[in-house]
Design a protein around this motif. Structure first.
Motif, short mmCIF file in Angstrom:
data_model
loop_
_atom_site.label_atom_id
_atom_site.label_comp_id
_atom_site.label_asym_id
_atom_site.label_seq_id
_atom_site.Cartn_x
_atom_site.Cartn_y
_atom_site.Cartn_z
N ARG A 34 29.01 43.57 53.31
CA ARG A 34 30.38 44.00 53.30
C ARG A 34 30.62 44.90 52.04
O ARG A 34 31.90 45.54 52.03
N SER A 35 30.28 45.28 50.80
CA SER A 35 30.27 46.05 49.35
C SER A 35 30.18 46.86 49.74
O SER A 35 29.57 47.74 50.84
N TYR A 36 31.43 47.91 49.64
CA TYR A 36 31.56 49.33 49.52
C TYR A 36 30.92 50.27 48.28
O TYR A 36 30.95 51.38 48.47
N ALA A 81 42.01 56.12 47.04
CA ALA A 81 42.46 57.22 47.82
C ALA A 81 41.47 57.15 49.32
O ALA A 81 42.41 57.66 50.60
N ASP A 82 41.29 56.22 49.51
CA ASP A 82 39.89 56.09 50.56
C ASP A 82 40.13 54.77 52.12
O ASP A 82 40.10 53.42 51.54
N ASP A 83 40.82 55.45 52.95
CA ASP A 83 41.49 54.44 54.14
C ASP A 83 40.06 53.51 54.52
O ASP A 83 40.62 52.26 54.36
N ALA A 84 38.90 53.58 53.78
CA ALA A 84 38.32 52.97 54.20
C ALA A 84 37.50 51.61 53.01
O ALA A 84 37.15 50.37 53.53
N ILE A 85 38.62 51.90 52.49
CA ILE A 85 38.72 50.76 50.93
C ILE A 85 39.75 50.04 51.38
O ILE A 85 41.18 50.59 51.31
N GLN A 86 39.70 48.60 51.46
CA GLN A 86 40.65 47.66 51.88
C GLN A 86 41.11 46.48 50.96
O GLN A 86 42.13 46.57 51.13
N ALA A 87 40.33 46.47 50.27
CA ALA A 87 40.75 45.53 48.83
C ALA A 87 39.94 45.87 47.95
O ALA A 87 39.22 46.35 48.09
N LEU A 88 40.50 45.30 47.05
CA LEU A 88 39.86 45.43 45.41
C LEU A 88 39.71 43.97 45.17
O LEU A 88 41.03 43.39 45.03
N PRO A 97 35.51 45.48 56.82
CA PRO A 97 37.04 45.94 55.66
C PRO A 97 35.73 46.55 54.31
O PRO A 97 34.37 46.29 53.96
N GLY A 98 36.03 47.27 53.98
CA GLY A 98 35.48 47.79 52.03
C GLY A 98 35.99 47.16 51.35
O GLY A 98 37.40 47.16 51.32
N VAL A 99 35.30 46.87 50.29
CA VAL A 99 35.75 46.40 49.67
C VAL A 99 34.81 47.27 48.18
O VAL A 99 33.83 47.83 48.18
N ALA A 100 36.17 47.60 47.34
CA ALA A 100 35.70 48.39 45.63
C ALA A 100 35.83 46.53 44.76
O ALA A 100 36.65 46.29 45.02
N VAL A 101 34.56 46.48 44.46
CA VAL A 101 34.23 45.69 43.00
C VAL A 101 34.41 46.24 41.42
O VAL A 101 34.01 47.10 40.98
N VAL A 102 35.86 46.02 41.28
CA VAL A 102 36.53 46.97 40.47
C VAL A 102 35.94 46.28 38.74
O VAL A 102 36.52 45.01 38.53
#
Length: 311
Positions: free
Chosen positions: A24-26, A54-61, A3-8
């Motif tokens: 795992r960070s993306y 909009a990126d399907d590879a990012i599954q969680a924020l 799973p890809g994660v975006a850290v905001v």
């Protein structure tokens, strides 16, 4: 696919999340040019929020932002089908927490919170069973030294609309959450004394919380002492417990329990492990679930906003 994660947010909390994520960070989302430059210098991909949504590879924020600016981004994330992990404190009021949970449920996404100290509890104390400590007397003391200037000159930390509060909301909140995990839902919250660095940003709070379970908790949180100290003591009729600096000792039904302290970085990784397992459908989101935060949000609201909370 992992799973890809975006850290905001690439502040202190954001960097802690990235350490917990490891490989795992993306992506990092950061609007402040100086913080974005630091992230790029660390070799991290910095992207725009709309791009990661909009990126399907990012599954969680992972929302590592001040409490006052999270709600709108959380709504966008849920609309894009992204799971949520909120940094503490998870919400400014019980009403905001209820709205977040309803939003996540309606969007069919998971909602977790970075209360990693929940994972320091032994397995038998992780269930939300307030009856175990019904009628207990308890005390909570947290001391984390910070000069007043830390809250007066640190941007959002000096604005109660963004920060929610000071030492209690951002440092005492972990052990306050542990108390609520063990003792249940607060029935009445009584602030007794308070000192602020600037209006609305506390550097010392004392108060009392009565729980629906009949348990009673005295609270003292301060940044005005040089000591670093975190302790929660719970004394029940046939059981007792002490959590001190992450180490757990006690006795349940005549049986001693002990658990050595774990580094906070390891506990944060456990939060992510539970979230990823739930995302994969291998297990339910349990200890890290945002829904288990009703008690601590009500406690914070009562201690920090006494004029706005009914007693």
């Amino acid at each position: 696919m992992r799973p890809g994660v975006a850290v905001v947010g690439y502040g202190n909390a954001g960097r802690q999340h990235l350490d917990a994520l490891g490989d795992r960070s993306y992506a990092v989302v950061e609007q402040d040019p100086r913080a974005a430059a630091r992230a790029r210098a660390a070799g991290l991909p910095v992207r725009e929020l709309d791009d990661v949504l909009a990126d399907d590879a990012i599954q969680a924020l992972a929302l590592c932002l001040p409490p006052g600016v999270r709600a709108g981004i959380a709504a966008k994330a849920v609309a894009a089908g992204k799971h949520l992990l909120l940094e503490k404190p998870p919400a400014r009021t019980p009403e905001e927490l209820a709205a977040l949970l309803s939003l996540a449920d309606a969007g069919g996404v998971l909602a977790a919170v970075m209360f990693q100290h929940r994972f320091a509890l032994p397995g038998e104390l992780r269930s939300a069973d307030a009856a175990r400590f019904a009628g207990a007397v308890a005390s909570l003391t947290v001391s984390r030294a910070r000069p007043d200037a830390h809250y007066q000159t640190s941007g959002w930390r000096s604005d109660p609309r963004d920060a929610l509060g000071g030492v209690t909301a951002h440092l005492g909140v972990h052990y306050l959450d542990l108390a609520c995990q063990l003792l249940g839902t607060p029935r009445a919250v009584t602030p007794l004394s308070r000192t602020d660095a600037v209006p609305g940003i506390d550097t010392q709070v004392c108060g009392h919380i009565a729980f629906e379970s009949g348990a009673q908790l005295s609270v003292a949180v301060t940044s005005r002492s040089p000591a670093r100290f975190e302790q929660l003591t719970v004394l029940g009729a046939d059981t007792w417990l002490e959590v001190r600096s992450g180490a757990v000792t006690g006795e349940i039904d005549g049986r001693p329990i002990t658990r050595a302290a774990s580094p906070a970085s390891r506990l944060r990784t456990e939060v992510y492990q539970e979230l990823f397992s739930a995302m994969a459908g291998r297990a339910d989101l349990d200890l890290a679930a945002l829904r288990r935060s009703h008690g601590v949000v009500k406690a914070l609201d009562g201690l920090l906003n006494p004029l706005e909370v009914g007693r």
